[in-house]
Motif scaffolding. Structure first.
Motif, short mmCIF file in Angstrom:
data_model
loop_
_atom_site.label_atom_id
_atom_site.label_comp_id
_atom_site.label_asym_id
_atom_site.label_seq_id
_atom_site.Cartn_x
_atom_site.Cartn_y
_atom_site.Cartn_z
N ALA A 90 13.35 13.81 -75.04
CA ALA A 90 12.14 14.65 -75.06
C ALA A 90 11.54 14.71 -73.62
CB ALA A 90 11.37 14.25 -76.18
N ALA A 91 11.25 13.47 -73.26
CA ALA A 91 10.33 13.42 -72.11
C ALA A 91 11.06 13.85 -70.90
CB ALA A 91 10.17 11.63 -71.72
N THR A 92 12.51 13.68 -70.63
CA THR A 92 13.14 14.08 -69.54
C THR A 92 13.02 15.68 -69.61
OG1 THR A 92 14.60 12.30 -69.85
CG2 THR A 92 15.23 14.23 -68.66
N VAL A 93 13.37 16.22 -70.66
CA VAL A 93 13.24 17.73 -70.96
C VAL A 93 11.70 18.24 -70.49
CG1 VAL A 93 13.50 19.62 -72.50
CG2 VAL A 93 15.22 17.92 -72.70
N VAL A 94 10.88 17.67 -71.08
CA VAL A 94 9.64 17.93 -70.95
C VAL A 94 9.20 18.15 -69.16
CG1 VAL A 94 7.15 17.85 -71.03
CG2 VAL A 94 8.66 17.89 -73.01
N SER A 95 9.52 16.68 -68.67
CA SER A 95 9.34 16.67 -67.26
C SER A 95 10.10 17.26 -66.13
CB SER A 95 9.39 15.05 -67.11
OG SER A 95 10.78 14.47 -66.96
N VAL A 96 11.24 17.78 -66.74
CA VAL A 96 12.10 18.37 -65.73
C VAL A 96 11.55 19.92 -65.72
CG1 VAL A 96 14.41 19.48 -65.47
CG2 VAL A 96 14.24 16.93 -65.79
N ILE A 97 11.01 20.40 -66.80
CA ILE A 97 10.56 21.67 -67.20
C ILE A 97 9.39 21.63 -65.93
CG2 ILE A 97 9.34 23.33 -68.41
CD1 ILE A 97 11.60 22.72 -70.51
N ILE A 98 8.48 20.83 -66.58
CA ILE A 98 7.30 20.77 -65.56
C ILE A 98 7.47 20.67 -63.89
CG2 ILE A 98 5.07 19.34 -64.89
CD1 ILE A 98 5.10 18.49 -67.88
N GLY A 99 8.38 19.75 -63.86
CA GLY A 99 8.80 19.29 -62.20
C GLY A 99 9.35 20.70 -61.72
N THR A 100 10.22 21.36 -62.46
CA THR A 100 10.73 22.52 -62.07
C THR A 100 9.96 23.66 -61.48
OG1 THR A 100 12.91 21.98 -63.39
CG2 THR A 100 12.84 24.18 -62.30
N ALA A 101 8.95 23.87 -62.69
CA ALA A 101 7.95 24.95 -62.51
C ALA A 101 6.77 24.77 -61.32
CB ALA A 101 7.07 24.93 -63.66
N VAL A 102 6.54 23.19 -61.05
CA VAL A 102 5.75 22.85 -60.08
C VAL A 102 6.51 23.11 -58.65
CG1 VAL A 102 4.47 20.94 -59.15
CG2 VAL A 102 4.40 21.46 -61.54
N GLY A 103 7.76 22.48 -58.73
CA GLY A 103 8.45 22.48 -57.40
C GLY A 103 8.80 23.99 -57.12
N MET A 104 9.20 24.90 -58.01
CA MET A 104 9.43 26.09 -57.49
C MET A 104 8.40 26.96 -57.25
SD MET A 104 12.51 27.61 -60.49
CE MET A 104 12.38 29.22 -60.03
N VAL A 148 5.91 9.99 -80.28
CA VAL A 148 5.31 11.13 -79.49
C VAL A 148 4.44 10.81 -78.42
CG1 VAL A 148 3.79 13.14 -79.66
CG2 VAL A 148 5.45 12.45 -81.58
N VAL A 149 3.58 9.74 -78.64
CA VAL A 149 2.71 9.26 -77.49
C VAL A 149 3.57 8.87 -76.33
CG1 VAL A 149 1.40 7.55 -76.70
CG2 VAL A 149 1.03 8.55 -78.97
N LEU A 150 4.58 8.27 -76.60
CA LEU A 150 5.52 7.66 -75.54
C LEU A 150 6.05 8.82 -74.75
CD1 LEU A 150 5.56 4.83 -74.93
CD2 LEU A 150 7.76 4.50 -76.17
N ALA A 151 6.72 9.56 -75.58
CA ALA A 151 7.33 10.82 -74.89
C ALA A 151 6.34 11.60 -73.82
CB ALA A 151 8.13 11.80 -75.95
N VAL A 152 5.23 11.93 -74.46
CA VAL A 152 4.15 12.58 -73.62
C VAL A 152 3.80 11.88 -72.23
CG1 VAL A 152 1.76 13.54 -73.59
CG2 VAL A 152 3.29 13.91 -75.63
N VAL A 153 3.47 10.74 -72.42
CA VAL A 153 3.17 9.80 -71.29
C VAL A 153 4.14 9.79 -70.26
CG1 VAL A 153 0.80 8.82 -72.05
CG2 VAL A 153 3.29 7.69 -72.30
N LEU A 154 5.42 9.62 -70.77
CA LEU A 154 6.48 9.57 -69.78
C LEU A 154 6.56 10.77 -69.17
CD1 LEU A 154 9.12 7.31 -72.02
CD2 LEU A 154 7.92 6.79 -69.74
N ALA A 155 6.72 11.95 -69.85
CA ALA A 155 6.69 13.22 -69.27
C ALA A 155 5.58 13.65 -68.09
CB ALA A 155 6.68 14.42 -70.18
N ALA A 156 4.55 13.10 -68.70
CA ALA A 156 3.31 13.28 -67.74
C ALA A 156 3.12 12.63 -66.27
CB ALA A 156 1.82 12.88 -68.53
#
Ligand SMILES: Nc1ncnc2c1ncn2[C@@H]1O[C@H](COP(=O)(O)OP(=O)(O)O)[C@@H](O)[C@H]1O
Ligand code: SF4
Ligand SMILES: [Mg+2]
Lengths: 291, 354, 328
Positions: A90-104, A148-156
């Motif tokens: 979950a954390a990877t998917v969310v962080s990759v989406i955020i990272g891709t959006a920001v990077g692009m 959930v907390v863990l996934a969110v902060v890891l993604a953040a």
């Protein structure tokens, strides 16, 4: 030879993932579950160490039992595996989406947007993230489930590396003519981003996912290992490894430490080998081999 | 050690001075049937295919050819500096010693003192972390057992000779503090500080703008005269060599396809490729490129049968099958002392004017 | 150079200011009031007000941030009268649980973390800078394969796993090194080092993997560079040229080192736990378990400051060894 290592990594990863997702099935097959205490299997006179060799390994307890409680270790490991994988995924998917959006958007929009965000990303890249991951555990409301907390902060905190890489790649791609051509022909910005850039970034994204997943697994399990991630009552690889230290020091059988460790090592090594092979295949330059 | 003259003027044509090559002397550099093959990922890549060439003291020999024709490989083979992935056969005689036949250990002391080299990109060829002076001093002390002060004086002297103004001060600058033209001069200083007998210059002016090109060429020819060295001037640009070279060798696909004096090459080209190059030659003053040669340059991995130039040659059709099946050899043109060409069309006739 | 340093210094201070601001907004305006924890159970409302006032949490987060900044420079006193607790500058906060200033707590833990991190850094640089260039020189042959395979393994392995495996193997099976505890350098330098051997190797090897990979690629670039070719063309023997190449690898390595400071710190947090050493990481985790907001915020900010100052030092060092870095 190198793709051979990649293939081996993929197989190891796949097996472990399947084991995690089929945890209830596998434990049913073994005839155990992760919550039953078996006081009769541990030696109360010997500090709660399991009876039998290798931490009590036998036909009905494949990995032996947990010292002290006598819970089935195999069941704990596969259920723990499931927790660890789900959080990291979950954390990877969310962080990759955020990272891709920001990077692009940085690479494509440019200007002050790129400058400001670039500074921020650079800063975050050298930031002592772990300290804040630990500190944050103190202020998250206790009614939100820990996973959930863990996934969110890891993604953040996890999107930064992806953003850097995607930013560089986007800038290179955008510099190529066909993007210009697409813009010149009047295609709207969103369509250009999604239609032209994204397909070209697929290889990079595959590498990013394959390499950031094991890193996230390591940190997520690491937090639980430190006692500031998942609560001790949820089966988790990090929790298991963390609580095994005390037993190791008291001279308990190493089985309790070794079984969860090997499984954790299989995930991170498998994914890293796969990611490394993908990186070579797609010729992606990540941080350390770029500079 | 030859005394370096002061920074002088070296414009004008050299042909007045060197009307004839010094044929009475032994060549200081002599390449004989040089072959270079790289070990590529998909099989061997032949880069140089039997090059024979001589250079005499005080003489400028130009090697001209399109990019990929094997010029750099020839230069590096002459220095013994090719990577391990290259196999070199044939001989590289430097003042009589075959560099290709002796072990690396014995080649080391010859580099810099007998045979030196300069490169196209001076910024890349100078160590960014060391001052220009330090690099020249280090080079000097490799061959001269002198203390640092003496070496430093020598570095200043050489920098001054190559035209660095205020050399006493600039000697402590880093390469990135120099302008492009100055860096080129500094690199030349590093190469000639030990008075080499032979200097190989691999595209020394390609990265420079026209006025600086001219200055660097003048500097190189001036040094050739002063030090009495042999200059092997590599370029893809025939225009560059017109006024400075004594001898010219034209390379195509790893082979010399025509060689001779400047007059031979410019006034009576005997190979269609040379003629095409002449047509594609930009003028030093105008720097306008005229016509590029149509077609794809042949390379080691993509070597056409027969004459490697035949897919691009305007005369191949007239000659017929021979061009596609039989490789022409480099032959002395009758009635000339040293004009050679490898072409079926011109074995018995001249090329019509382009 | 001085104005370059001054500029970087100002930027670093601003960044620290921003971080501390964000942290206070986040940690001190949340619903979990640290005073409630201190007040204990049951907690009378008037007692809570007292505790809040004593701790200073009755003010809003912004004012608390200003108080914190002020405390950093001039120190501060909590409460009044007999109960008063003083925290002298630089005050990183106060642990009401342990009735000690966070600065003192950090100060007492710093030697452990510093020993771990600095020793680990030394090992990682030494190993990485030896093996990476070696692999480059033997490119494609077995030493290269070994270094690449080994570093891939180490990059993936979490520090705590490597530490635990090290304890199992060298501590329990072979019984050669102590597996836990820290001995102060001032008590016994030999015991200090002896207890740190295994932790250093763990932190060092984990980080060395990155350096080795990076140094290998950098060395390959260097070895293929024109300037080394030009150096050989002047008659320099291969050995001299390789030495120059290694020097060319050091400069970019310092950049990587700056980025890795944070990794070094996290490495030492895990290692502290594995080897039962009471460093700053242990302090932070203890603070989280005992809900001690003062400790948590203080150590996190201290850690951030450490990294930022470390990066500043790396920048300055790099400015002095790489002549191309702009000296504005
Ligand atoms: N290190 C190398 N490995 C493999 N092939 C090479 C290498 N260097 C040069 N070549 C090949 O050798 C041929 C000649 O190259 P080069 O001598 O650099 O040409 P030029 O200097 O005339 O442009 C080219 O086809 C090139 O691809
Ligand atoms: S041999 Fe034939 S193809 Fe080759 S240059 Fe001469 S005429 Fe052209
Ligand atoms: Mg070349």
């Amino acid at each position: 030879m190198r793709s051979g290592a990649g293939r081996a990594g993929a197989v190891a990863l796949l097996l472990v993932m399947i084991a995690g997702f089929c945890a209830p099935l596998l434990t049913a097959l073994e005839g155990q579950n992760p919550s039953d205490f078996n006081g009769d299997l541990v030696d109360g006179n010997n500090g709660g160490n399991p009876y039998g060799s290798f931490g009590g390994v036998n036909g009905s307890h494949w990995f032996g039992v947990e010292p002290g409680t006598g819970r089935d270790l195999f069941a704990l490991v596969v259920y723990g595996l499931r927790t660890t994988i789900l959080i990291a995924l979950a954390a990877t998917v969310v962080s990759v989406i955020i990272g891709t959006a920001v990077g692009m958007s940085m690479g494509y929009l440019g200007g002050w947007f790129e400058t400001v965000l670039g500074r921020f990303v650079d800063f975050m890249f050298g930031f002592p993230t772990l300290l804040f991951l630990i500190a944050l555990q103190l202020i998250v409301p206790s009614d939100i489930p820990k996973p959930v907390v863990l996934a969110v902060v890891l993604a953040a905190f996890g999107w930064v590396g992806t953003a850097r890489l995607i930013h560089t790649q986007t800038r290179q791609l955008a510099a190529r003519e066909f993007i210009d051509a697409a813009r010149a022909s009047g295609t709207p910005l969103r369509r250009v981003l999604v239609g032209e850039l994204l397909p070209n970034l697929i290889g990079t994204l595959a590498v990013v996912v394959a390499l950031s997943f094991p890193a996230t697994v390591a940190v997520s399990a690491g937090l639980s290992f430190l006692g500031v991630g998942i609560g001790a009552d949820t089966p988790d690889l990090g929790v298991l490894i963390g609580s095994s230290i005390t037993w190791t020091y008291t001279g308990a059988d190493a089985g309790y430490l070794i079984f969860p460790s090997i499984v954790l090592l299989l995930i991170v090594l498998g994914a890293t080998l796969l990611g490394d092979a993908l990186r070579d295949a797609f010729d992606v330059r990540t941080e350390e081999n770029a500079r | 050690m030859v005394e370096l003259g002061k920074n002088g003027e070296h414009g004008g044509s050299r042909h007045a001075v060197h009307t004839s090559p010094l044929l009475d002397q032994q060549p200081v550099l002599s390449l004989r049937d040089l072959q270079v093959t790289f070990r590529g990922t998909s099989g061997p890549v032949p880069a140089v295919n039997g090059v024979t060439l001589e250079a005499h003291a005080g003489q400028v020999v130009a090697i001209v050819g399109e990019s990929g024709s094997g010029k750099s490989a020839t230069a590096l083979a002459s220095m013994g500096l090719l990577p391990d992935s290259a196999t070199v056969t044939g001989s590289v005689l430097v003042e009589g010693t075959d560099l290709n036949a002796i072990p690396e250990k014995q080649r080391v002391p010859l580099r810099g003192s007998s045979i030196a080299m300069i490169f196209q990109d001076a910024l890349a060829a100078l160590n960014p972390y060391r001052t220009v002076g330090r690099q020249i001093i280090d080079a000097y002390r490799l061959h001269h057992d002198v203390d640092k002060r003496t070496a430093r004086e020598r570095a200043v002297e050489v920098l001054d000779r190559v035209g660095i103004r205020d050399a006493t001060r600039r000697v402590d600058d880093y390469p990135h503090e120099f302008s492009g033209g100055m860096r080129q001069r500094a690199m030349i200083a590093m190469a000639v500080v030990n008075d080499p007998t032979i200097l190989i210059a691999d595209e020394p002016t390609t990265a420079l703008d026209v006025t600086v090109q001219r200055q660097v060429l003048d500097l190189l020819t001036g040094l050739t005269d002063d030090l009495g060295m042999a200059l092997v001037l590599i370029t893809h640009d025939l225009g560059v060599v017109a006024e400075v070279a004594d001898q010219i060798a034209v390379m195509y696909a790893g082979r010399i396809v025509e060689s001779g004096s400047v007059l031979d090459i410019f006034d009576h080209p005997a190979h269609p490729y040379t003629q095409a190059l002449l047509g594609a030659t930009p003028n030093l003053e105008t720097s306008g490129r005229l016509a590029a040669i149509p077609g794809v340059p042949a390379s080691g991995t993509n070597l056409p049968s027969g004459c490697p130039f035949h897919p691009r040659c305007a005369f191949a059709a007239e000659v017929g099958e021979a061009c596609r099946t039989k490789r022409p050899v480099l032959e002395l043109r009758p009635g000339t002392p040293a004009h050679r060409a490898a072409c079926h069309f011109t074995t018995d006739r001249e090329l019509p004017d382009a | 150079m001085t104005s370059y340093i001054a500029r970087r210094l100002v930027v670093s201070l601003l960044v620290l200011l921003a971080i501390s601001f964000c942290v206070f907004m986040l940690f001190y305006s949340g619903p979990s009031d640290p005073a409630r924890v201190m007040c204990g159970k049951p907690c009378q409302p008037e007692r809570l007000t007292q505790v809040k006032h004593f701790m200073g949490t009755d003010k809003n987060a912004f004012v608390q941030w200003l108080d914190f900044l002020k405390g950093l420079f001039v120190g501060r006193t909590y409460g009044t009268g007999a109960e008063a607790a003083h925290c002298s500058a630089p005050c990183f906060g106060f642990s009401f649980d342990q009735r000690q200033s966070v600065t003192n707590l950090i100060w007492s833990r710093l030697p452990v973390t510093a020993s771990l991190a600095l020793g680990g850094a030394a090992v990682s640089l030494l190993v990485g800078m030896t093996l990476g260039p070696l692999a480059a020189i033997f490119r494609g042959r077995w030493p290269d394969a070994l270094v690449r395979g080994g570093s891939l393994f180490l990059v993936a392995t979490p520090a705590y796993l490597l530490g635990l495996l090290g304890i199992l193997l060298f501590g329990f099976q072979l019984n050669v090194v102590p597996v836990s505890g820290y001995v102060a350098l001032t008590d016994s330098p030999v015991d200090w080092a002896w207890h740190l051997v295994l932790p250093w190797c763990v932190i060092g090897l984990i980080n060395a993997a990155g350096y080795a990979r990076f140094a290998r690629n950098q060395m390959l670039d260097e070895l293929g560079s024109d300037h080394l070719l030009a150096q050989r063309a002047t008659g320099a023997p291969k050995r001299t040229v390789r030495r120059a190449a290694r020097r060319g690898v050091w400069v970019p390595i310092t950049t990587l080192f700056g980025l890795d400071l944070a990794m070094l710190l996290s490495g030492s947090i895990f290692t502290e736990r594995v080897f039962s050493m009471h460093g700053i990481g242990d302090l932070l985790i203890g603070g989280v378990s005992s809900h001690d907001l003062g400790i948590v915020v203080g150590t996190a900010l201290f850690g951030a400051a450490l990294i930022i100052v470390g990066n500043l030092v790396v920048d300055i060092v790099q400015g002095s060894i790489d002549p191309r870095v702009r000296r504005g």
